[in-house]
Write an enzyme that holds these catalytic residues in place. Sequence first.
Site, PDB file in Angstrom:
ATOM      1  N   SER A   1       1.122  -1.479  -0.222  1.00 57.95           N
ATOM      2  CA  SER A   1      -0.275  -0.119  -0.058  1.00 57.95           C
ATOM      3  C   SER A   1       0.313   1.397  -0.399  1.00 57.95           C
ATOM      4  O   SER A   1       1.474   1.594   0.616  1.00 57.95           O
ATOM      5  CB  SER A   1      -0.856   0.027   1.648  1.00 57.95           C
ATOM      6  N   LYS A   2       0.332   2.925  -0.799  1.00 53.57           N
ATOM      7  CA  LYS A   2       0.774   3.511  -0.856  1.00 53.57           C
ATOM      8  C   LYS A   2       1.272   4.270   0.308  1.00 53.57           C
ATOM      9  O   LYS A   2       2.540   4.843   0.281  1.00 53.57           O
ATOM     10  CB  LYS A   2       0.141   4.157  -1.061  1.00 53.57           C
ATOM     11  N   ARG A   3       0.608   4.303   1.837  1.00 51.44           N
ATOM     12  CA  ARG A   3       0.249   4.350   2.670  1.00 51.44           C
ATOM     13  C   ARG A   3       1.651   3.735   3.815  1.00 51.44           C
ATOM     14  O   ARG A   3       2.360   4.940   4.404  1.00 51.44           O
ATOM     15  CB  ARG A   3      -0.701   4.688   3.013  1.00 51.44           C
ATOM     16  N   GLU A   4       1.959   2.346   3.372  1.00 55.25           N
ATOM     17  CA  GLU A   4       2.829   2.041   4.237  1.00 55.25           C
ATOM     18  C   GLU A   4       4.557   1.712   3.892  1.00 55.25           C
ATOM     19  O   GLU A   4       5.498   2.068   4.218  1.00 55.25           O
ATOM     20  CB  GLU A   4       2.479   0.254   4.213  1.00 55.25           C
ATOM     21  N   GLN A   5       4.280   2.169   2.314  1.00 51.66           N
ATOM     22  CA  GLN A   5       5.662   1.735   1.439  1.00 51.66           C
ATOM     23  C   GLN A   5       5.945   2.446   0.135  1.00 51.66           C
ATOM     24  O   GLN A   5       4.899   2.602  -0.721  1.00 51.66           O
ATOM     25  CB  GLN A   5       6.312   0.826   1.484  1.00 51.66           C
TER      26      GLN A   5
END
Length: 502
Positions: free
Chosen positions: A263-267
């Site tokens: 996911s974009k948020r995590e990596q």
Amino acid sequence: MEPHRPGKVRTRFAPSPTGDLHLGNAHTALFAWLFARHHGGVFLVRFEDTDVERLVPGAEGAVLADLRWLGLDWDEGPDVGGPFGPYRQSERGRLYEQAAAQLKEGGYAYDCFCTPEELAERRAAALARGAPPRYDGRCRGLSPSEAARRRDELAAAGLRPALRFRLPDEDREVVVHDLVHGATVFHTRDLDDFLLLRPDRTPLYNFAATVDDWKMAITHVIRAEEHLTNTPRQILLFEALGADVPTFAHLPMLLGPGRRKLSKREQATALRRYREEGYLPEALLNYLALLGWSDPAGREFFSKSELIEVFALERVSKAAAVFDRERLDWMNREYLRRLSPSELWRRLQPFLDWPEGISSKRSAETERLRRAVEVLREGVPTLSALAVALSPYRGGSRLEMGREAARLLDGEHVPTLLARSAALLKPVPEEEWRSERLGEILHRLPSELGLGPAKVFRPLRAALTGQASGPELPVVMWLLGKELTLARLGAYNQAIGEDRAE
Ligand code: GLU
């Protein structure tokens, strides 16, 4: 497993230009490209750009630039053309209309007059009943005269109906022969009469992709696993169109840490981020190839041509693969290590965005920097990290101070420490300015000043580099040279003195 069909292998990569190229898409492109190249076939790029609301201006160029950076090339595509163009779905409307007419004529498709509001209402009602929200087939049984009347009605308002696929009346099996998943069986009773064209006549994914794969003579559809459930619909369409069904291979998903979806948020999920952070394209390509594929001989390092030679879909696993940043860092370090000094220096240049630039001439400064690169390269995973580690070795006595380094210079004892160090180092002749000699002097400092080693060496490093970590101090001083070392010790003494005087 299905035998490969005779004739030239043709694969495609079909991204939607809705933003940066995602790592998962780059992985898909790489596998389709490797397969085509291994078989001496064709790899093409086509843009699936019919969902106007999701389009991002400039995304097409960025996607192609990312693919090129990674080291892929294509034989046909929106930028290079080719015999099966256009390679943008938005420019292929005529082909979809022709296919739609053919399907209607054969009784495989029908006009649908249901409005979006009616469909949403029925969908909600089905969900409320706990039923799957499928199209209820309302327009399927309209008589030809009734359909014509409704078409005229719409036409009077300048509108047109949507078009739906007509599933076979009786339930039947649709088997996807997948080179990765084996035979996967679906039933038409679990599908509904899906949309082919919207009322504005733009095609939906399953329809456009099938028409394109057919018209572009694609022999192998190699794509992400999420499309496996679309495949029975596409097979029904190929059959209805009288087209050869291509061979399918659905690639394992890429997961992030904790086996969660990337996911974009995590990596960082955009390939561009890896380019900007200074990963080498050949390292990233090598790493991506190992996600879900493995070499029969267990090797891990491959050049592009070696990969092309050994790559086979038979070695692609069904299980999701985990994108592990630490492992990528390890691989990138290995690739950095293998570069010759001059190649590494060349690759580093775009990352040295220092305002004053650095001269390409072999000045004293470039000599110093090139020597420093050879020391620092061992400790960094990426080119951008190398650029940061290198910045203290530029000329000038003033440094960019990191927050931690500034804090280390805050101690009461620091002015004396710096002055004393400078006094001890000054008598060392230029020709003896080497790390062993400097090490001996530094070694004596803590006892001479009656201070613990950390109180001595950490502020010294901060004053000399503006950073809180790096190579051994004697090495730092050797790399800086006598003049710069003394200048920096002096500069900080002075600056600290001025601060105190205010
Ligand atoms: N545009 C689709 C995607 O990006 C392509 C799917 C396919 O390859 O058929 O997922």
